[in-house]
Design an enzyme around this catalytic site. Structure first.
Site, PDB file in Angstrom:
ATOM      1  N   LYS A  49      -7.372   1.156   1.771  1.00 17.21           N
ATOM      2  CA  LYS A  49      -6.463   0.970   2.911  1.00 17.21           C
ATOM      3  C   LYS A  49      -5.165   1.748   2.696  1.00 17.21           C
ATOM      4  CE  LYS A  49      -3.747  -2.846   3.082  1.00 17.21           C
ATOM      5  NZ  LYS A  49      -2.298  -2.620   3.286  1.00 17.21           N
ATOM      6  N   ASN A  50      -4.577   1.607   1.516  1.00 22.89           N
ATOM      7  CA  ASN A  50      -3.255   2.184   1.295  1.00 22.89           C
ATOM      8  C   ASN A  50      -3.270   3.700   1.096  1.00 22.89           C
ATOM      9  OD1 ASN A  50      -2.167  -0.280   1.709  1.00 22.89           O
ATOM     10  ND2 ASN A  50      -1.676  -0.705  -0.439  1.00 22.89           N
TER      11      ASN A  50
ATOM     12  N   ARG B 191       4.181  -2.507   8.516  1.00 22.64           N
ATOM     13  CA  ARG B 191       5.295  -1.769   7.922  1.00 22.64           C
ATOM     14  C   ARG B 191       5.011  -0.285   7.711  1.00 22.64           C
ATOM     15  NH1 ARG B 191       9.594  -3.573   5.395  1.00 22.64           N
ATOM     16  NH2 ARG B 191       9.473  -1.735   4.078  1.00 22.64           N
TER      17      ARG B 191
ATOM     18  N   CYS C 294       9.283  -9.119   5.986  1.00 24.55           N
ATOM     19  CA  CYS C 294       7.861  -9.433   5.877  1.00 24.55           C
ATOM     20  C   CYS C 294       7.689 -10.511   4.823  1.00 24.55           C
ATOM     21  CB  CYS C 294       7.030  -8.201   5.569  1.00 24.55           C
ATOM     22  SG  CYS C 294       7.042  -7.740   3.854  1.00 24.55           S
TER      23      CYS C 294
ATOM     24  N   ARG D 201      12.112  -5.849   1.531  1.00 15.37           N
ATOM     25  CA  ARG D 201      11.525  -4.521   1.660  1.00 15.37           C
ATOM     26  C   ARG D 201      12.341  -3.557   2.522  1.00 15.37           C
ATOM     27  NH1 ARG D 201       5.229  -5.024   2.685  1.00 15.37           N
ATOM     28  NH2 ARG D 201       5.156  -3.029   1.639  1.00 15.37           N
ATOM     29  N   PRO D 202      13.479  -3.110   2.026  1.00 15.51           N
ATOM     30  CA  PRO D 202      14.312  -2.174   2.795  1.00 15.51           C
ATOM     31  C   PRO D 202      13.681  -0.781   2.902  1.00 15.51           C
ATOM     32  CG  PRO D 202      15.219  -2.516   0.601  1.00 15.51           C
ATOM     33  CD  PRO D 202      14.042  -3.436   0.711  1.00 15.51           C
ATOM     34  N   VAL D 203      14.304   0.071   3.756  1.00 16.55           N
ATOM     35  CA  VAL D 203      13.817   1.450   3.894  1.00 16.55           C
ATOM     36  C   VAL D 203      14.917   2.454   3.542  1.00 16.55           C
ATOM     37  CG1 VAL D 203      11.999   0.964   5.582  1.00 16.55           C
ATOM     38  CG2 VAL D 203      14.331   1.419   6.378  1.00 16.55           C
ATOM     39  N   ASP D 204      15.966   1.983   2.852  1.00 15.12           N
ATOM     40  CA  ASP D 204      17.099   2.867   2.536  1.00 15.12           C
ATOM     41  C   ASP D 204      16.678   4.128   1.775  1.00 15.12           C
ATOM     42  OD1 ASP D 204      16.457   0.972   0.521  1.00 15.12           O
ATOM     43  OD2 ASP D 204      18.326   1.372  -0.532  1.00 15.12           O
ATOM     44  N   LEU D 205      15.706   3.986   0.870  1.00 15.66           N
ATOM     45  CA  LEU D 205      15.311   5.149   0.055  1.00 15.66           C
ATOM     46  C   LEU D 205      14.510   6.157   0.877  1.00 15.66           C
ATOM     47  CD1 LEU D 205      14.415   3.261  -3.261  1.00 15.66           C
ATOM     48  CD2 LEU D 205      16.557   4.397  -2.625  1.00 15.66           C
TER      49      LEU D 205
ATOM     50  N   ASP E 177      -0.148  -5.619  -6.235  1.00 15.60           N
ATOM     51  CA  ASP E 177      -1.159  -6.027  -5.257  1.00 15.60           C
ATOM     52  C   ASP E 177      -2.331  -6.782  -5.890  1.00 15.60           C
ATOM     53  OD1 ASP E 177       0.363  -4.929  -3.266  1.00 15.60           O
ATOM     54  OD2 ASP E 177      -0.819  -3.098  -3.049  1.00 15.60           O
TER      55      ASP E 177
ATOM     56  N   ARG F 221      -6.981  -7.639   7.591  1.00 18.51           N
ATOM     57  CA  ARG F 221      -6.101  -6.478   7.528  1.00 18.51           C
ATOM     58  C   ARG F 221      -6.492  -5.571   6.365  1.00 18.51           C
ATOM     59  NH1 ARG F 221      -0.654  -7.876   6.156  1.00 18.51           N
ATOM     60  NH2 ARG F 221      -0.722  -5.645   5.889  1.00 18.51           N
TER      61      ARG F 221
HETATM   62  C1  EPZ Z   1       3.257   0.087  -0.869  1.00 16.76           C
HETATM   63  O1  EPZ Z   1       4.313  -0.527  -0.130  1.00 16.76           O
HETATM   64  C2  EPZ Z   1       1.986  -0.643  -0.495  1.00 16.76           C
HETATM   65  N1  EPZ Z   1       1.725  -0.512   0.929  1.00 16.76           N
HETATM   66  C3  EPZ Z   1       2.081  -2.110  -0.893  1.00 16.76           C
HETATM   67  O2  EPZ Z   1       0.845  -2.741  -0.613  1.00 16.76           O
HETATM   68  C4  EPZ Z   1       2.345  -2.192  -2.396  1.00 16.76           C
HETATM   69  O3  EPZ Z   1       2.522  -3.536  -2.770  1.00 16.76           O
HETATM   70  C5  EPZ Z   1       3.595  -1.386  -2.750  1.00 16.76           C
HETATM   71  O4  EPZ Z   1       3.469  -0.011  -2.264  1.00 16.76           O
HETATM   72  C6  EPZ Z   1       3.864  -1.315  -4.243  1.00 16.76           C
HETATM   73  O5  EPZ Z   1       2.774  -0.776  -4.908  1.00 16.76           O
HETATM   74  C7  EPZ Z   1       1.069   0.547   1.395  1.00 16.76           C
HETATM   75  O6  EPZ Z   1       0.719   1.463   0.685  1.00 16.76           O
HETATM   76  C8  EPZ Z   1       0.765   0.572   2.851  1.00 16.76           C
HETATM   77  P1  EPZ Z   1       7.451   0.508  -2.273  1.00 16.76           P
HETATM   78  P2  EPZ Z   1       5.730   0.170  -0.022  1.00 16.76           P
HETATM   79  O7  EPZ Z   1       8.282   1.373  -1.398  1.00 16.76           O
HETATM   80  O8  EPZ Z   1       5.550   1.639  -0.030  1.00 16.76           O
HETATM   81  C9  EPZ Z   1      11.863  -1.245  -2.941  1.00 16.76           C
HETATM   82  C10 EPZ Z   1      -0.573  -4.401   0.344  1.00 16.76           C
HETATM   83  O9  EPZ Z   1      -0.764  -5.624   0.138  1.00 16.76           O
HETATM   84  N2  EPZ Z   1      12.339  -0.300  -1.915  1.00 16.76           N
HETATM   85  O10 EPZ Z   1       6.751   1.156  -3.413  1.00 16.76           O
HETATM   86  O11 EPZ Z   1       6.430  -0.446   1.119  1.00 16.76           O
HETATM   87  C11 EPZ Z   1      10.963  -2.329  -2.386  1.00 16.76           C
HETATM   88  O12 EPZ Z   1      11.697  -3.367  -1.788  1.00 16.76           O
HETATM   89  C12 EPZ Z   1       0.831  -3.822   0.356  1.00 16.76           C
HETATM   90  O13 EPZ Z   1      -1.491  -3.601   0.564  1.00 16.76           O
HETATM   91  C13 EPZ Z   1      13.699  -0.178  -1.673  1.00 16.76           C
HETATM   92  O14 EPZ Z   1      14.522  -0.856  -2.291  1.00 16.76           O
HETATM   93  O15 EPZ Z   1       6.401  -0.309  -1.390  1.00 16.76           O
HETATM   94  C14 EPZ Z   1      10.195  -2.743  -3.613  1.00 16.76           C
HETATM   95  O16 EPZ Z   1      10.985  -3.601  -4.389  1.00 16.76           O
HETATM   96  C15 EPZ Z   1       1.876  -4.861   0.222  1.00 16.76           C
HETATM   97  N3  EPZ Z   1      14.113   0.699  -0.707  1.00 16.76           N
HETATM   98  C16 EPZ Z   1      10.027  -1.427  -4.387  1.00 16.76           C
HETATM   99  O17 EPZ Z   1      11.047  -0.550  -3.863  1.00 16.76           O
HETATM  100  C17 EPZ Z   1      13.239   1.474  -0.002  1.00 16.76           C
HETATM  101  O18 EPZ Z   1      13.672   2.254   0.856  1.00 16.76           O
HETATM  102  C18 EPZ Z   1       8.684  -0.730  -4.215  1.00 16.76           C
HETATM  103  O19 EPZ Z   1       8.344  -0.660  -2.843  1.00 16.76           O
HETATM  104  C19 EPZ Z   1      11.856   1.346  -0.258  1.00 16.76           C
HETATM  105  C20 EPZ Z   1      11.425   0.456  -1.233  1.00 16.76           C
END
Ligand code: EPZ
Length: 429
Positions: free
Chosen positions: A22-23, A102, A126, A131-135, A316, A408
């Site tokens: 999926k991912n 998301r 969620c 889960r911010p998007v700042d980065l 996960d 999902r």
């Molecule tokens: C991906 O989410 C996966 N989703 C998630 O799977 C998975 O748990 C996660 O990566 C970690 O491996 C998909 O691939 C669709 P991140 P993503 O950005 O990309 C912080 C599932 O069950 N962060 O790697 O959203 C964040 O809060 C899902 O299939 C910021 O601070 O995760 C977290 O603590 C759930 N600012 C860390 O980074 C940002 O702008 C890692 O998140 C972005 C992230």
């Protein structure tokens, strides 16, 4: 709303075909926005998230066709999607669509790179944390985008196109790395991504983008370089095997006992998780076909594990591991280092008799000799499947409510488990 009834206590024996990830499928589908030519994706799992993303892409003007079966394909092969974004008709991704998934926020990058503008709703909260998007926004800014927030939307502009730059992520982010790759592929000049995520799904996206004509090197390492190109072409790509589905079924067998071959699974995609499953006492063997997992007789041993970005133990699989060691002979500790608040399964596992206490980001699990079935409900995808695993090993009947979470992310879950001897039945309505 559908429910799943599980009668526990039966070992799992047989073969489970592992689906496409999926991912990986989600970012690959989003990458179709980068080209006016057709992107053909094979082995796409039939999941609610995939269907939802199809609707979101439709809204931008992407034509999505589902290819027919080819001679030689078994019924268990995933679907083939043919995605064609010949003309982008809308660069806005509305709240109603983005708030439901998301990952759809990631359309920001290809829309910006190809069209010079995008307006994408902020995803909102969620179940597994803030889960911010700042980065992700920082990465777009490093490539020259101007960004403002207006009415809950990210409005991003690059009227003269994106240009390459240096993106240094202060924290490993999968989504951040995906959007950086997509945007940099069509930017003018070179981009360097430092502290990039190394997840197999990143490598899969980079492989596909390279087939489309991108110039990406180093995917799978912490430093990725991208030489921007002016346009990308169509391509054909097969989605990598789902490592989280693989680990989930491996833990199910480690918990119920039995002997199952996970067909099409690739051990290299989840070695750290396989090592932990081995430590719990199961036999895990990589074979030509996939991975064989067996546990016959011996008990479950406790473990101490911290989740980490790849190649560490995946967040996960954290909930599923907690289910597994809830029946260990001894005390386990699991620390969640990626998402705060990803412990929603704890209270539900307790309903089955698990003994778990939480202290900040660490769960202490005191193994019990037996679990007993009960009605349970889950709040996210991986939490739901941890309840399924626990139910398979519990005595009596468990009713798992809110099954839409499972739909999902797990393709044909009931069929796959039933074929291995489990009693799993979906009740409609
Ligand atoms: C991906 O989410 C996966 N989703 C998630 O799977 C998975 O748990 C996660 O990566 C970690 O491996 C998909 O691939 C669709 P991140 P993503 O950005 O990309 C912080 C599932 O069950 N962060 O790697 O959203 C964040 O809060 C899902 O299939 C910021 O601070 O995760 C977290 O603590 C759930 N600012 C860390 O980074 C940002 O702008 C890692 O998140 C972005 C992230």
């Amino acid at each position: 709303m559908d429910r799943i009834r599980i009668i526990g206590g039966r070992p799992l024996n047989g073969t489970i075909q592992i689906s496409g990830a999926k991912n990986a499928a989600l970012p690959l589908m989003i990458a179709s926005l980068l080209t006016d030519q057709m992107l053909v994706l094979e082995n796409v799992p039939r999941l609610a998230d995939v269907a939802q993303l199809q609707r979101i892409l439709n809204n931008h003007g992407v034509d999505v066709m589902v290819g027919g079966k080819r001679p030689g394909e078994s019924t268990y092969d995933g679907q083939t999607l043919l995605l064609s974004a010949a003309r982008i008709v809308d660069t806005t991704a509305p709240y109603e669509l983005v708030s439901r998934m998301r990952a759809s926020f990631w359309v920001l990058a290809p829309l910006l790179a190809r069209m010079g503008e995008a307006k994408v709703s902020l995803p909102g909260g969620c179940a597994i944390g803030t889960r911010p998007v700042d980065l992700l926004l920082m990465a777009m800014e490093r490539l020259g985008a101007e960004i403002e927030i207006d009415g809950g939307y990210v409005v991003a502009r690059a009227p003269n196109g994106l240009r390459g730059g240096e993106i240094v992520f202060p924290k490993v982010t999968v989504g951040g790395t995906h959007v950086a790759l997509m945007a940099a592929a069509l930017a003018q000049g070179a981009t360097v991504i430092e502290n990039a995520a190394r997840e197999p799904e990143i490598v899969d996206l980079a492989d596909c983008l390279n087939k489309m004509g991108a110039k990406i090197e180093g995917a799978g390492s912490a430093r990725i370089t991208v030489e921007g190109v002016s346009r990308l072409n169509g391509a054909r790509h097969r989605v990598v095997a789902d490592r989280i589905e693989t680990g989930t079924y491996a833990m199910a067998v480690a918990m119920t006992g039995g002997d199952v071959t996970l067909q099409g699974a690739q051990a290299g995609l989840l070695q750290s998780a396989l090592d932990v499953i081995g430590q719990t006492g199961a036999d895990v063997t990589a074979t030509n076909e996939g991975i064989r997992v067996a546990r016959n007789g011996g008990g479950i041993r406790p473990v101490e594990v911290t989740t980490d970005p790849f190649p560490g133990f995946p967040t996960d699989l954290q909930a599923q591991l907690m289910a597994l060691v809830s029946r260990a002979s001894g005390i386990s500790k699991i620390t969640e280092s990626i998402f705060e608040n990803r412990f929603m399964h704890v209270q539900e596992l307790a309903r089955l008799g698990a003994r778990i206490s939480l202290d900040g980001d660490t769960a202490t699990i005191e193994g019990v000799s037996r679990l007993k079935g009960a009605p349970v409900m889950a709040t996210d995808l991986r939490a739901s499947v941890s309840l399924v695993i626990a139910a398979l090993a519990a005595e009596g009947e468990t009713m798992v409510n809110r099954v839409y979470h499972l739909d999902r992310g797990f393709e044909r879950l009931e069929d796959k488990l039933t074929a291995c001897g489990a009693s799993v039945e979906r009740l409609s309505g």
